[in-house]
Design a protein around this motif. Structure first.
Motif, mmCIF file in Angstrom:
data_model
loop_
_atom_site.group_PDB
_atom_site.id
_atom_site.type_symbol
_atom_site.label_atom_id
_atom_site.label_comp_id
_atom_site.label_asym_id
_atom_site.label_seq_id
_atom_site.Cartn_x
_atom_site.Cartn_y
_atom_site.Cartn_z
ATOM 1 N N GLU A 1 41.903 31.146 41.140
ATOM 2 C CA GLU A 1 42.578 30.451 40.039
ATOM 3 C C GLU A 1 43.975 31.008 39.800
ATOM 4 O OE1 GLU A 1 40.204 29.828 36.535
ATOM 5 O OE2 GLU A 1 38.457 29.263 37.735
ATOM 6 N N LYS A 2 44.119 32.323 39.849
ATOM 7 C CA LYS A 2 45.431 32.939 39.626
ATOM 8 C C LYS A 2 46.416 32.520 40.719
ATOM 9 C CE LYS A 2 47.771 37.295 38.898
ATOM 10 N NZ LYS A 2 47.732 38.749 39.004
ATOM 11 N N SER A 3 45.979 32.568 41.968
ATOM 12 C CA SER A 3 46.862 32.215 43.086
ATOM 13 C C SER A 3 47.266 30.745 43.050
ATOM 14 C CB SER A 3 46.187 32.534 44.422
ATOM 15 O OG SER A 3 45.977 33.914 44.548
ATOM 16 N N PHE A 4 46.318 29.864 42.767
ATOM 17 C CA PHE A 4 46.645 28.444 42.719
ATOM 18 C C PHE A 4 47.496 28.094 41.507
ATOM 19 C CE2 PHE A 4 43.549 27.523 46.085
ATOM 20 C CZ PHE A 4 44.244 26.551 46.789
ATOM 21 N N SER A 5 47.401 28.878 40.436
ATOM 22 C CA SER A 5 48.216 28.581 39.253
ATOM 23 C C SER A 5 49.706 28.784 39.531
ATOM 24 C CB SER A 5 47.773 29.426 38.049
ATOM 25 O OG SER A 5 48.068 30.788 38.271
ATOM 26 N N SER A 6 50.026 29.534 40.602
ATOM 27 C CA SER A 6 51.430 29.732 40.949
ATOM 28 C C SER A 6 51.977 28.623 41.855
ATOM 29 C CB SER A 6 51.628 31.090 41.624
ATOM 30 O OG SER A 6 51.012 31.098 42.891
#
Length: 114
Positions: free
Chosen positions: A66-71
């Motif tokens: 989730e953190k990586s895709f939020s970027s």
């Protein structure tokens, strides 16, 4: 919304936003352009071979996923793949929930690529 779609979700809406492409269509779509290309396999699988230019975001590590895709840019197409296609289908549905609207999945996954 019908009773069944309220229970099972609206599959047609998902299929409008998630497109499964065969190897040739996928290769054409990602070649010669700067695209958001993501391998959702584990780091170990990724190090064993991957599509050139792919970023590795492990689907099994949900917090990092989730953190990586939020970027990434939700307004631009994202191309995902895994080993056989099952994980990337789950990842694609998760990306829909996160607000991505153009998701392309490699039919058969990396095992069909090489």
């Amino acid at each position: 919304m019908s009773f069944l779609s309220s229970i099972f979700g609206n599959k047609s809406e998902a299929s409008d936003k998630i497109k499964v492409l065969d190897k040739k269509e996928y290769a054409t779509a990602i070649s010669g352009k700067k695209v958001q290309l993501v391998d959702v396999r584990t780091a170990n699988e990724f190090s064993g071979g991957h599509i050139k230019g792919a970023k590795n975001i492990d689907f099994f590590n949900q917090a990092a996923f989730e953190k990586s895709f939020s970027s990434l840019d939700k307004t631009k197409p994202v191309y995902v793949y895994c080993r056989s296609g099952a994980r990337s289908q789950k990842a694609s549905r998760k990306l829909l929930e996160m607000g991505f609207s153009q998701i392309f999945d490699l039919k058969g996954g990396y095992s069909r690529w090489s």
